[in-house]
Design an enzyme around this catalytic site. Sequence first.
Site: not given
Length: 384
Positions: A219, A249, A330, A332, A347
């Site tokens: 993402h 992801d 932040g 991710s 994720s």
Amino acid sequence: MNKRTGALVGGAAAALVAAAVVLPHANASAERPRPPRTFSSESAARVAASLKADLGADRTAGWYLDTAKRQLVMNVLSADDARRVEAEGAVAKVVRNSASELLAATRALSDHAAIPGTAWSVDPRTNQVAVLADRTVTGAKLAALTTAVEKLGGGIASVKRSPGEFRRYDGGGGQGPGGAGGAAASPLGGSAIFGGGARCSLGFNVTVQGAPAFLTAGHCGKGSPTWSADQEGGQPLGTVTDARFPESDFALVAYDDPGARPESAVDLQDGSTQQITRAAEAAVGTRVQRSGSTTGLSDGTVTGLNATVNYGNGDIVNGLIQTDVCAEPGDSGGPMFSGDAAVGLTSGGSGDCTQGGETFFQPVTKALEATGAQIGAGDGGGEG
């Protein structure tokens, strides 16, 4: 009867009595399973894979690592298979639901309970599908979820509430207290990366046909085609070459400098690093660590596999690793690892690092397979 004959008969009788006493104990000793062995994460995975191959997927129902006792616990469906497991030094647990039945239950939930704010994963410790509903799932949505679980029958699934709200863990601008982002020439796993006004975290440095690249969340990769080591974009890092989200992801970002040699390591956020030399599958019960640009280093345990999480707006991701490790926006894309092994990419989830919660990770092995990447970025740090 003379004394010699009496002595012979008496000796034979004594021998028979001794045999009657000794032989049952000898047979019992031969049949008694040996005490369970102690396993590392790596040895447990090897033995579990071998047992699954020998017995067949329809006769097993997952496994987990009892970290307190360092024992491999293998779920099977019969006493005969339990003895085969015990012969390898593992602990056998005879359960009701097979792996195929658990997988069918997750598919049924995907078909009939695709409700934003829900998640589910297979938990071999309970031999069930563990279903989570966050705080946004109320009223008719909660009733529909409960009905879908009840229709599965047989106690194959259970519903619990999560006090937080499931969300992706990409964040807005700002450096974040967990990391300084690193120099553009040598970013590490957990370093802050910036693109499209958002901040994420670098996962693992890799190579693709000898060229340097890194993995992060899909993402994040979908949100911006280019990424830099600073918010202003003055330290460009790379360009997205592959981004998968939703369903999966992960994203692959190729370094703009083909001569870059970033280290295959994770920033532990205390001035030290952890070298990463390989990739490994997750196992329930395994202790893991996560590094991210917002919250730094956190640790916890893998709690479920093959997880599905519905972030809302049609963003449904499958095949994730569920943990009790905390994370925040932040983080991710940041790395989840166990020792020198790369395990997952952050994720999303619920909660925060003050109150705790659930966090879901993209398996690194799937990302490597899909992109043709290998762990390491030209520093000899290992090949996944």
